[in-house]
Design a protein around this motif. Structure first.
Motif, mmCIF file in Angstrom:
data_model
loop_
_atom_site.group_PDB
_atom_site.id
_atom_site.type_symbol
_atom_site.label_atom_id
_atom_site.label_comp_id
_atom_site.label_asym_id
_atom_site.label_seq_id
_atom_site.Cartn_x
_atom_site.Cartn_y
_atom_site.Cartn_z
ATOM 1 N N MET A 148 0.839 -1.161 0.000
ATOM 2 C CA MET A 148 0.000 0.000 0.000
ATOM 3 C C MET A 148 0.890 1.232 0.000
ATOM 4 S SD MET A 148 -2.943 -1.401 2.493
ATOM 5 C CE MET A 148 -2.115 -2.857 3.065
ATOM 6 N N LEU A 149 0.409 2.203 -0.729
ATOM 7 C CA LEU A 149 1.202 3.410 -0.831
ATOM 8 C C LEU A 149 1.137 4.258 0.437
ATOM 9 C CD1 LEU A 149 0.389 4.479 -4.490
ATOM 10 C CD2 LEU A 149 2.562 3.606 -3.617
ATOM 11 N N ASP A 150 -0.047 4.434 0.993
ATOM 12 C CA ASP A 150 -0.171 5.327 2.139
ATOM 13 C C ASP A 150 -1.525 5.143 2.814
ATOM 14 O OD1 ASP A 150 0.489 7.308 3.959
ATOM 15 O OD2 ASP A 150 0.807 8.864 2.458
ATOM 16 N N LYS A 151 -1.666 5.720 3.974
ATOM 17 C CA LYS A 151 -2.946 5.771 4.661
ATOM 18 C C LYS A 151 -3.856 6.709 3.875
ATOM 19 C CE LYS A 151 -4.891 6.053 9.239
ATOM 20 N NZ LYS A 151 -5.957 5.142 8.902
ATOM 21 N N HIS A 152 -5.153 6.488 3.927
ATOM 22 C CA HIS A 152 -6.105 7.318 3.188
ATOM 23 C C HIS A 152 -6.454 8.586 3.948
ATOM 24 C CE1 HIS A 152 -10.065 8.515 1.536
ATOM 25 N NE2 HIS A 152 -9.516 8.136 0.402
ATOM 26 N N THR A 153 -6.933 8.449 5.183
ATOM 27 C CA THR A 153 -7.428 9.585 5.953
ATOM 28 C C THR A 153 -6.606 9.764 7.223
ATOM 29 O OG1 THR A 153 -9.660 9.179 5.123
ATOM 30 C CG2 THR A 153 -9.474 10.520 7.118
ATOM 31 N N LEU A 154 -6.176 10.991 7.461
ATOM 32 C CA LEU A 154 -5.450 11.301 8.683
ATOM 33 C C LEU A 154 -6.402 11.703 9.806
ATOM 34 C CD1 LEU A 154 -2.526 13.364 7.140
ATOM 35 C CD2 LEU A 154 -2.439 11.016 8.008
ATOM 36 N N GLN A 155 -7.451 12.451 9.442
ATOM 37 C CA GLN A 155 -8.390 12.953 10.443
ATOM 38 C C GLN A 155 -9.692 13.319 9.753
ATOM 39 O OE1 GLN A 155 -6.890 16.013 13.174
ATOM 40 N NE2 GLN A 155 -8.530 17.318 12.455
ATOM 41 N N SER A 156 -10.803 13.091 10.437
ATOM 42 C CA SER A 156 -12.106 13.471 9.918
ATOM 43 C C SER A 156 -12.963 13.964 11.079
ATOM 44 C CB SER A 156 -12.768 12.282 9.216
ATOM 45 O OG SER A 156 -13.885 12.705 8.491
ATOM 46 N N TYR A 189 -16.535 15.559 12.344
ATOM 47 C CA TYR A 189 -17.959 15.702 12.026
ATOM 48 C C TYR A 189 -18.371 17.162 12.186
ATOM 49 C CZ TYR A 189 -23.035 15.085 12.466
ATOM 50 O OH TYR A 189 -24.394 15.169 12.317
ATOM 51 N N LEU A 190 -18.989 17.727 11.149
ATOM 52 C CA LEU A 190 -19.416 19.123 11.167
ATOM 53 C C LEU A 190 -20.914 19.291 11.376
ATOM 54 C CD1 LEU A 190 -17.339 20.459 8.130
ATOM 55 C CD2 LEU A 190 -16.784 20.657 10.568
ATOM 56 N N GLY A 191 -21.658 18.202 11.256
ATOM 57 C CA GLY A 191 -23.101 18.263 11.382
ATOM 58 C C GLY A 191 -23.769 17.781 10.109
ATOM 59 N N ASP A 192 -25.088 17.810 10.114
ATOM 60 C CA ASP A 192 -25.855 17.370 8.945
ATOM 61 C C ASP A 192 -26.272 18.563 8.097
ATOM 62 O OD1 ASP A 192 -25.598 14.847 9.882
ATOM 63 O OD2 ASP A 192 -27.698 14.554 10.403
ATOM 64 N N ARG A 230 -21.799 15.853 7.217
ATOM 65 C CA ARG A 230 -20.669 16.588 6.621
ATOM 66 C C ARG A 230 -19.465 16.448 7.537
ATOM 67 N NH1 ARG A 230 -21.232 22.013 6.299
ATOM 68 N NH2 ARG A 230 -19.482 22.015 4.890
ATOM 69 N N PHE A 231 -18.287 16.324 6.904
ATOM 70 C CA PHE A 231 -17.048 16.151 7.646
ATOM 71 C C PHE A 231 -15.973 17.070 7.086
ATOM 72 C CE2 PHE A 231 -19.341 12.192 7.969
ATOM 73 C CZ PHE A 231 -19.174 11.816 9.294
ATOM 74 N N ASP A 232 -15.074 17.499 7.952
ATOM 75 C CA ASP A 232 -13.849 18.175 7.538
ATOM 76 C C ASP A 232 -12.770 17.104 7.584
ATOM 77 O OD1 ASP A 232 -11.769 19.879 6.962
ATOM 78 O OD2 ASP A 232 -11.692 20.749 8.984
ATOM 79 N N THR A 233 -12.358 16.654 6.408
ATOM 80 C CA THR A 233 -11.460 15.505 6.317
ATOM 81 C C THR A 233 -10.082 15.920 5.831
ATOM 82 O OG1 THR A 233 -13.351 14.090 5.846
ATOM 83 C CG2 THR A 233 -11.181 13.217 5.288
ATOM 84 N N THR A 234 -9.063 15.445 6.535
ATOM 85 C CA THR A 234 -7.673 15.650 6.134
ATOM 86 C C THR A 234 -7.134 14.311 5.658
ATOM 87 O OG1 THR A 234 -7.435 17.326 7.849
ATOM 88 C CG2 THR A 234 -5.402 16.447 6.882
#
Length: 176
Positions: free
Chosen positions: A1-9, A11-14, A20-24
């Motif tokens: 595998m090249l790398d991890k997909h998500t570092l942080q996510s 939750y911002l609400g619906d 909705r999420f703020d995803t890094t």
């Protein structure tokens, strides 16, 4: 595998009934996301190049490449595009359609445990003998996201029973 997909996510609400999420994401994770969910086809070449540079040199005598069958029908399949580009970069044939997946009634991304996914997958994978010659050859299976490994295990089980396959290598763009 090249790398991890998500570092942080976070939750911002619906909004309009959707969470909705703020995803890094990592660089590879973002490129995979843009390709898979935003149809950003410009990501194909850099992702294939990353596999060619960081994974492929560690594998011995790959005879052919197989893209992991898609779960959702699309006009163009992201994993197939990456596999075809990788095949062109390393001058190895790609056999799209060799590994076949019957449609599942449940979406695997809605399931959370490996056992749930294994049960849903069942015997949905099969091999379509499209290779001329007797083999056996080493195969590289290319996938986009690796989570529990249930789909990959089922696919490899079917490939191991295929007389034209010797060793099976796996390359995934990112893991969850």
């Amino acid at each position: 595998m090249l790398d991890k997909h998500t570092l942080q996510s976070v939750y911002l609400g619906d909004e309009h009934g959707h969470a909705r999420f703020d995803t890094t994401r990592t660089e590879v994770g973002e490129a995979t996301y843009q390709l898979k969910y935003r149809s950003d086809w410009a990501q194909v070449k850099p992702l294939a190049q990353a596999i060619a540079e960081h994974i492929y040199p560690k594998l011995a005598n790959v005879g052919f490449i197989v893209p992991m069958p898609a779960s959702n029908p699309r006009h163009r399949q992201p994993v197939t595009e990456v596999a075809n580009e990788l095949g062109a970069l390393v001058t190895v044939p790609v056999f799209d359609g060799l590994l076949v997946k019957a449609a599942n009634k449940k979406s695997l991304k809605d399931l959370h445990t490996k056992d749930e996914k294994i049960e849903a997958i069942g015997d949905s994978f099969s091999v379509n003998d499209v290779i001329q010659g007797n083999g056996p050859w080493n195969v590289l299976v290319v996938d986009d996201l690796f989570h529990t490994g249930a789909s990959m295990e089922a696919a490899c089980k079917v490939l191991r029973a295929y007389s034209k396959v010797r060793k099976i290598y796996v390359a995934a763009l990112a893991w969850r």
